[in-house]
Write a protein that holds these residues in place. Structure first.
Motif: not given
Length: 269
Positions: A35-40
């Motif tokens: 993923l390029k844009e992942f906010r965990p």
């Protein structure tokens, strides 16, 4: 007398189910890595499991999809299901996947409150329409958000454009007769309160009950019940019985941008 434990025993009737948990985790981890844009691990509460992940689309977001995992309120967390976001993400939606406190540490009513908080948090981060989806126990949790006692604030509730309950449980009273209730600790009062099918709907946003055609008969009955009963209260409801799919394969289509279940989730059909 009916064997209610067997009625809900999905794994016992699906060959190879003992290997699926490891496979799900592996697939989800591989997907996250790409993923390029992942906010965990965005906190929506103070609890250890009160966190959600956000999967962002490549361009501008069209809105928010919230997917709530299953596991009979007793198993799993958000990390096993990340790849299910791809169908909606491909079409420009931001997808939130929350974890929640599991039974017996939390009662089902507590988990309902946690998902309310998770949706509110995700909604504060992502603008636009909201579409809810959940699998099995997660299907229960998302339909609970639509009931007359929903604690979602109006500003959030009014953004809900559709809900997809996949193999959801909408009348929890039969679970009182199962061994699972040793862990869930439901009373008849709580089981009734937590059953969406026993509530009036708060609004009129569309609800789809989606279930595999090869699932245990009880899950087909539960889906049919939800689609049937709220029709009487002017909610646009739909029952989809997906041929040949079982309780675990029925969610696979969420990974596919062109699948019918993804189209239903994001309102393309």
């Amino acid at each position: 007398m009916r064997d209610w434990d067997d009625a809900y025993a999905n794994s016992a009737h699906i060959p190879g189910s003992d290997k699926m948990q490891a496979l799900w985790a592996e697939r989800a981890a591989a997907y996250r890595a790409g993923l390029k844009e992942f906010r965990p691990d965005i906190a929506y509460g103070a609890g250890e499991r009160q966190k959600l992940d956000l999967i962002l689309p490549d361009g501008d977001s069209k809105g928010l999809v919230v997917f709530v995992h299953g596991g009979y309120w007793m198993r799993f967390d958000k990390s096993a299901w990340t790849d299910l976001a791809e169908g909606a993400r491909h079409h420009g939606w931001t997808v939130a996947l929350p974890s929640y406190t599991l039974a017996p540490a939390a009662r089902i009513s507590d988990i309902t409150a946690e998902i309310t908080a998770a949706i509110a948090k995700a909604a504060s981060l992502v603008s636009g329409p909201i579409r809810l989806a959940g699998h099995s126990a997660g299907g229960h949790l998302v339909t609970r958000m639509l009931c007359d006692d929903s604690r979602l604030e109006s500003a959030v509730f009014n953004r809900i454009a559709g809900t997809l309950s996949i193999s959801g449980l909408h009348d929890l009273r039969p679970l009182l007769k199962t061994k699972m209730n040793d862990t869930l600790r439901m009373t008849m009062e709580e089981a009734s309160l937590e059953s969406a099918a026993l509530h009036l709907p708060r609004g009129h946003s569309p609800v789809t009950a989606w279930v595999g055609g090869s699932e245990r008969p009880e899950f087909i009955r539960q889906s049919d019940l939800m689609a049937n009963i709220w029709t009487g209260f002017d909610v646009p409801t739909h029952l989809v019985i997906d041929p040949g799919l079982n309780h675990f394969t029925v969610i696979d289509g969420l990974k596919e941008p062109s699948s019918p279940i993804t189209a239903r989730l994001i309102g393309l059909d």
